[in-house]
Design a protein around this motif. Structure first.
Motif, short mmCIF file in Angstrom:
data_model
loop_
_atom_site.label_atom_id
_atom_site.label_comp_id
_atom_site.label_asym_id
_atom_site.label_seq_id
_atom_site.Cartn_x
_atom_site.Cartn_y
_atom_site.Cartn_z
N THR A 58 21.15 -3.67 -28.58
CA THR A 58 20.41 -4.93 -28.53
C THR A 58 18.94 -4.68 -28.18
OG1 THR A 58 22.40 -6.11 -27.86
CG2 THR A 58 20.30 -7.19 -27.41
N ILE A 89 26.09 -7.84 -33.83
CA ILE A 89 26.22 -7.20 -32.51
C ILE A 89 27.11 -8.05 -31.60
CG2 ILE A 89 24.96 -6.41 -30.46
CD1 ILE A 89 22.56 -5.83 -32.34
N THR A 114 17.18 -3.10 -31.06
CA THR A 114 17.00 -4.07 -32.15
C THR A 114 15.84 -5.00 -31.84
OG1 THR A 114 19.39 -3.99 -32.53
CG2 THR A 114 18.20 -5.81 -33.54
N ILE A 148 23.03 2.12 -34.24
CA ILE A 148 23.86 0.97 -34.61
C ILE A 148 25.20 1.46 -35.18
CG2 ILE A 148 22.76 0.66 -36.90
CD1 ILE A 148 23.18 -2.34 -36.61
N LEU A 174 26.18 -1.16 -26.56
CA LEU A 174 25.78 -2.38 -27.26
C LEU A 174 24.53 -3.00 -26.61
CD1 LEU A 174 29.39 -3.58 -27.97
CD2 LEU A 174 27.67 -2.99 -29.71
N HIS A 225 21.99 -9.80 -34.96
CA HIS A 225 22.46 -10.15 -33.62
C HIS A 225 23.86 -10.77 -33.68
CE1 HIS A 225 18.86 -8.92 -31.55
NE2 HIS A 225 18.13 -9.50 -32.50
#
Lengths: 589, 589
Positions: free
Chosen positions: A502, A469, A505, A531, A498, A466
Motif C-alpha cells: 500500500t 489490495i 503504491t 505486488i 500488504l 487499491h
C-alpha cells in the motif's frame, strides 16, 4: 519426465483463481466441474504422453532452414497434426468459426501443459490464437470468412510480425511500408526479424499479421497499420493460390527453444521468383494497426507468462525426482541404510520449496488474470469494466513475475542436479536455456513494469489497484480468523507485506501525480515484484484455507521469503535518487 | 569484447582488499607498487589481446574426443604455449621450482582476467596450480624433484581426480582402489568422472592426482589416500617413458565452458593395450589423502570464486557497451537526436548498476580472501593463525557469493540485450551458460554455506567472525565520520545490515552450541548471503572513502540493495521450523 500436474492445476483454477465460484454462479452457462475436469485430464494426458516425449529431439535437432523452407524436428509435424485433431487449437476460440469457446482459464491451463512438455511447441499455436483474436475483433467479414475457420482448426497457423532491426521495444521506429494497389489490396515491403514460427512445415499455409506504414502515414506509432499477408494467396473456394512474396531468409541460432523457428522474414523482395510486393489486406482501420496488435499482445503476454509457469513446473518436477533418487551424505531425518537421498538435506529442501512456491505464485497470478478476462467476457457494464481493469492490472504481473520465476526456478533446478545439471543429457540445463527468452519477448519485463506503473496504477482513477489490495488484505484477515496454529506467523507477515505494498503504491501514484515520472520509472521493477510477492502470499493463503495440506507451503513462504517486501518497498520509496546519480556514470560521453 | 579492467582491479587490490598497506609495511619484501602495476598491466594485455579473441571458437567448437585423445579448439594449444612462455603459470608458485612467488593476490587478479577472457581456458591451469600446491606441501622430495618444476613452468598440466558416479559431494563413498606393488609404487583401479582437463593436447604429459582406497583401509573419509598418476611414466632423466594405464573414455556435452574437456577417466583397465593397473605414487601418508586434497580444494574454491567474478565482469562490460549503443524509445535524460541509447532508461540503469555492484562485491570478497592467504604466508605465530582463520572464513563467501553473482549478472546481461541476448552469435548467452557451473563444482554453494556455518563460525572459539564484523562496523563508522552528504543514508543502512549480521551470527552460534544443528543447517544459505552482502557494503564504502568517484555506486547499493539483510536475517532466525515442516512433504514415501 514431465507429468502434467492436473490436480494442482485444477485446484488453483477453482479454489485460488475463482473458477469454482464462477461455475457455481453459472457465469459460464452450462459449463460444470465435470467438463472442466475432463478437459484438464485429457490435456494433461496429451501433454504428458504425446508432447513431452518429443521435447528432447526438438531441443537437440531444432528447426532447420534450407532454401527458404523450414523443416521441423522429426515427429513434430505429426505431433501437431494429432494435436489439432484433438481440437486443442480452438479450445477457447469462438464457436462461430469452429472453436469450443471454453473459458480462457481452461485455455491457459492447457497452454501451461503444452509449454511444460515442450516450450518450443507451445509457442507456435499461441501466435495462431493471437491472430484469431485480432482477426475476430478487427478484420472485415470477408477476411474472417476466408481465414478464421482454418486458423481456429489449426489447419493454418498465424504469426505476429512486429519487430524490425531498429524497432524492437520501440515500435514507433517501424519502417516496413504498404502501398495501396488500387484494388483494395496492398503491397508490403520490408524486413521483419525474430518472427516466431514465421516459416515451418506444420501447415500448408501461414497467415502473417504484419505492421507496416502507409504512404504519408504520420510518423511514430500513430502511422502504423496492420495487414494480413498469407504465405499462399487463397482462392475464393478456399484452395491455395500462388505463392506470395514473403520469404524466410534466415533462422536464428538461439540459446533455447531450438525447435521454435525464429525467422527473418523478407516482404516484397521478389525472392524466389515471386511477383515483387507481398500482397496484403488491411485489418481494421488505416493507422490504427497498433491498437489491433495490442489485442494480440495482451493475450500473448499472458501466454508468455504461462511459459514461465510451465518451465518452472517442469524444472521443479525434474529436480524433485532427482532429489529423491540421488543419494549423498547423511541427514538427520534419514533413518534408512546407506547415504541419504539428498531431498533430506535442509538446503536442498529450501531450494525445492523455493522452486515450488515461485511456481505456485506465478500460476495463481496468471490464472487470476485469465479469470478476469473470462469474467470481463461474460459480464456487462460496470462489472465488465471492473474485470477488464483487473485483467489489465494482472497482465504485466503474469508476464514478468512468471517469466522471472521461470528463470530462477530453472537455475535452482540445475543446482539441485549438481554436476549432472551442467550435462546437457540430463535435461535440467535445457529448461535453464529455454526459460531465458520469456522475460524478454512480448515486451521485456522492464517494459511490463513500466506498463504496470504508468498505465495500470492509474486505472479507475487510481482506485482499482487499491480494491485489489483490499481483496488481498481480506485473505490475511481470513487467515487470522481461521485461528489455525499451522499458519505460523502468516497473518502478521501478510499484513506487513500488504502494508508495504500500500505504501509503495501510494508513493508511486503520488509521484505520477506530481510529475515525479523519473522516480516512478526507477521504482517500477521493484514495485512489480513487490505486488507479485504480496499477492502471491495471499494466493497461497487462499489455497491453504481451502485445503489444509497446503498450509505448510504457505507458511514456508511467508516466514522465509515474503520479508523481501521490506527491501522492495525501500527500493521503491528511497532508491530513485541514488539510482539516477550512479546511473549517470554509465552513459558514455 | 572483454577488455581487462586493470585500473579497477588494481584499485580493489590496493585500497579495498589491503594490498597497499601490506606493500607499505613491507610485508612482501622488495615488492612495490611499480611491479604490481606492471604485472597487472601485462596480464591485462595478454588476457585482452591474446585470450579473449579465442573465446568464441572455444565455445563453438569445444574440445573434441577421438580415440581417447582430446583435441582442443583451433588456436588454443598455441595460446597455451604463449601463455606459459609469458611465465603466467608460475606467477604465485614457489621460486625453488621456477615460480615467481608473487603474492596470491596477484595470482588471483590475473586468474580473474584469464577467466573473463575465456573461462574454459582459465580453469585448466587452476588445476595445475592446485596440484603444485598439494605436491609442494605433501609429496616426497623425489616426487617433487621429478614433477614440480614442469608443473610450475606449465610444460605439464595437473588434474584433480575426486568424483566418482556415486561419490560427488560425499567423498566417503569413493570406491577407486590402490594396490601396493611391493616396490613402493601402487596400481590404481577405478573410474573417475567430471575430471576437468583430464585429457587434452596442451602438454605432452598430464599429472593426475587421484583419490583411492588402499586394501583394508577404513571405511569412509579416513580410508582415502592420494596418489600421483602420470599419463606417461617419467624416466629418471625427466624424459617420458611408457604410457600409463589411465585413459579418457568420454567427455561430457555440457551447457557451457565447451572448450574445457570434462573427462571420464578409467584407471587400470588395460585400455589401449597398456599393462593393467595405473602406476601411481603415494602423496603424503596413507589414509590421509583427503587432508592433502583439501589443500588443493581450498585454493580451488577461491579460484572458482574468481570465475564468478570473471564472468560477471565480462558480462557487465558487454551489457554496458550494448546499452550505450542500442537505441530504443525516449528518455528524460537524453537530449540528442532520434531514439535514446537504452542506457538512459532508469530500468536499464538499475540492471547495469546491480550487475556492477555484484561484481565489485564478489571481487572485493575474493581479493580479501587472497590477501588473508598472503598475510598468513608472511606472518608468524598468532598473526599467522589470525590470517589463516580469515582466509578460511572468507573462502566459502568467495566461492559461493561470487559464483551466484556470476549467474545473476550473466542473466541480467542477457536481459539487457533484449532479443539479441537470446541469439548465440551475440555472445551474452554464452556467459549465462558458462557461469552456471561455478555454483556447482568444487563443492556446491549449499555445501559452502554448511562449511561456513559449521566449520567457520566456530573459528577462534567463535570469536573470529565477530572480529571480522567489528572491522566492517569500523568502516560504517568511518563513513559516518566522513560527513560526506554523497554517501546518503549509507552509514545507517550499513549499521542496520551489520546489526542484522551480528544477530544472525549469534543465533547460529547459539544453535550450534545447544544442539540445534538442524536450524543451523537450514539457515546456512541465507546466512552466507547475509554476511556477503553486509561485507560487500563495507567494501564498497571502503572503496568510496578512498576514491570519492566510487561513492555513488556505494550509495546505490546501500539504498537499493542492502535492505535484503532484513529478509535474510528473518530467514535465518525464524525460517527453520516452517522449512522442516514443508520439507517433509517433499520426501517420497
Amino acid at each position: 519426465m514431465y507429468r502434467a500436474p492436473v490436480a494442482d492445476i485444477a485446484f488453483t483454477l477453482k479454489h485460488v483463481a475463482g473458477l469454482k465460484s464462477a461455475l457455481d454462479a453459472g457465469s459460464f452457462g452450462e459449463l460444470g466441474e465435470d467438463l472442466v475436469d475432463a478437459v484438464l485430464e485429457e490435456a494433461g494426458r496429451f501433454a504428458t504422453d504425446e508432447v513431452a516425449p518429443l521435447y528432447k529431439i526438438g531441443d537437440e535437432t531444432g528447426a532447420v532452414l534450407k532454401d527458404a523452407a523450414v523443416t521441423m524436428p522429426a515427429g513434430w509435424k505429426d505431433l501437431y497434426r494429432r494435436w489439432i485433431e484433438g481440437g486443442w487449437n480452438g479450445l477457447s476460440a469462438p464457436e462461430e468459426f469452429g472453436g469450443q469457446a471454453l473459458p480462457t482459464m481452461l485455455g491457459v491451463a492447457a497452454l501451461e501443459m503444452w509449454n511444460s512438455a515442450a516450450m518450443a511447441f507451445g509457442i507456435g499455436p499461441t501466435l495462431t490464437m493471437g491472430a484469431v483474436e485480432a482477426l475476430h475483433k478487427h478484420a472485415s467479414d470477408e477476411l474472417k470468412a476466408k481465414y478464421l475457420a482454418k486458423l481456429v482448426s489449426g489447419e493454418w497457423m498465424g504469426t505476429m510480425n512486429l519487430t524490425e532491426p531498429q524497432a524492437g521495444s520501440d515500435l514507433a521506429a517501424l519502417r516496413s511500408r504498404a502501398e495501396p494497389a488500387g484494388d483494395g489490396t496492398y503491397r508490403i515491403f520490408g524486413q521483419k526479424i525474430f518472427i516466431t514460427y514465421g516459416e515451418h512445415d506444420f501447415t500448408d499455409n501461414i497467415v502473417h499479421l504484419v505492421l507496416a506504414r502507409l504512404p504519408d502515414a504520420p510518423a511514430g506509432t500513430r502511422g502504423i497499420s496492420l495487414f494480413l499477408v498469407p504465405k499462399f494467396l487463397v482462392n475464393d473456394d478456399g484452395s491455395l493460390g500462388p505463392r506470395n512474396d514473403v520469404f524466410c531468409s534466415g533462422i536464428e541460432h538461439k540459446l533455447g527453444i531450438h525447435a521454435s523457428p525464429t525467422c527473418t522474414m523478407i516482404y516484397g523482395d521478389g525472392f524466389g521468383g515471386a511477383a515483387p510486393g507481398a500482397i496484403g489486406w488491411l485489418i481494421g482501420e488505416e493507422n490504427k494497426g497498433l491498437a489491433c496488435m495490442f489485442t494480440m499482445m495482451n493475450n500473448a503476454r499472458l501466454a508468455v507468462g504461462m511459459q514461465g509457469v510451465a518451465v518452472a513446473e517442469a524444472a521443479y518436477q525434474k529436480a524433485l525426482a532427482y532429489a529423491n533418487e540421488r543419494r549423498q551424505g547423511k541427514a538427520a531425518s534419514y533413518t534408512g541404510n546407506g547415504m541419504a537421498p539428498i531431498v533430506h538435506h535442509p538446503d536442498v529442501q529450501r531450494n525445492l520449496l523455493t522452486m515450488k512456491v515461485l511456481t505456485e505464485i506465478a500460476r495463481s497470478i496468471s490464472y487470476s488474470c485469465a479469470h478476469a478476462l473470462d469474467m470481463a467476457h461474460v459480464s456487462e457494464g460496470e462489472a465488465a469494466g471492473h474485470w477488464r481493469d483487473r485483467a489489465n492490472l494482472l497482465t504485466p504481473l503474469a508476464k514478468a513475475f512468471s517469466t522471472d520465476a521461470g528463470v530462477d526456478v530453472a537455475s535452482l533446478g540445475v543446482q539441485i542436479h549438481g554436476g549432472m545439471g551442467f550435462i546437457e543429457e540430463t535435461g535440467a540445463a535445457a529448461y535453464y536455456r529455454d526459460a531465458r527468452i520469456a522475460p524478454i519477448y512480448e515486451g521485456t519485463n522492464g517494459i511490463q513494469a513500466i506498463d504496470l506503473v504508468t498505465r495500470k496504477l492509474p486505472l479507475g482513477n487510481g482506485q482499482h489497484v487499491h480494491g485489489y489490495i483490499d481483496e488481498l488484505k481480506a485473505v490475511a484477515a481470513d487467515v487470522r480468523a481461521s485461528n489455525r496454529p499451522g499458519f505460523g506467523r502468516t497473518a502478521n507477515l501478510l499484513d506487513r507485506a500488504l502494508a508495504d505494498l500500500t505504501e509503495a503504491t501510494n508513493f508511486l501514484q503520488a509521484r505520477l501525480a506530481d510529475g515525479g515520472q523519473a522516480a516512478a520509472l526507477a521504482g517500477a521493477t521493484p514495485y512489480l515484484r513487490l505486488i507479485s510477492l504480496a499477492a502471491g502470499g495471499a494466493y497461497l493463503a487462499r489455497g491453504a484455507l481451502a485445503s489444509e495440506q497446503r498450509q505448510p507451503l504457505c507458511r514456508f513462504y511467508t516466514e522465509n521469503m515474503l520479508g523481501e517486501s521490506v527491501t522492495l518497498k525501500e527500493r521503491v520509496l528511497g532508491g530513485a535518487e541514488s539510482l539516477a546519480e550512479a546511473g549517470r556514470a554509465l552513459i558514455s560521453a
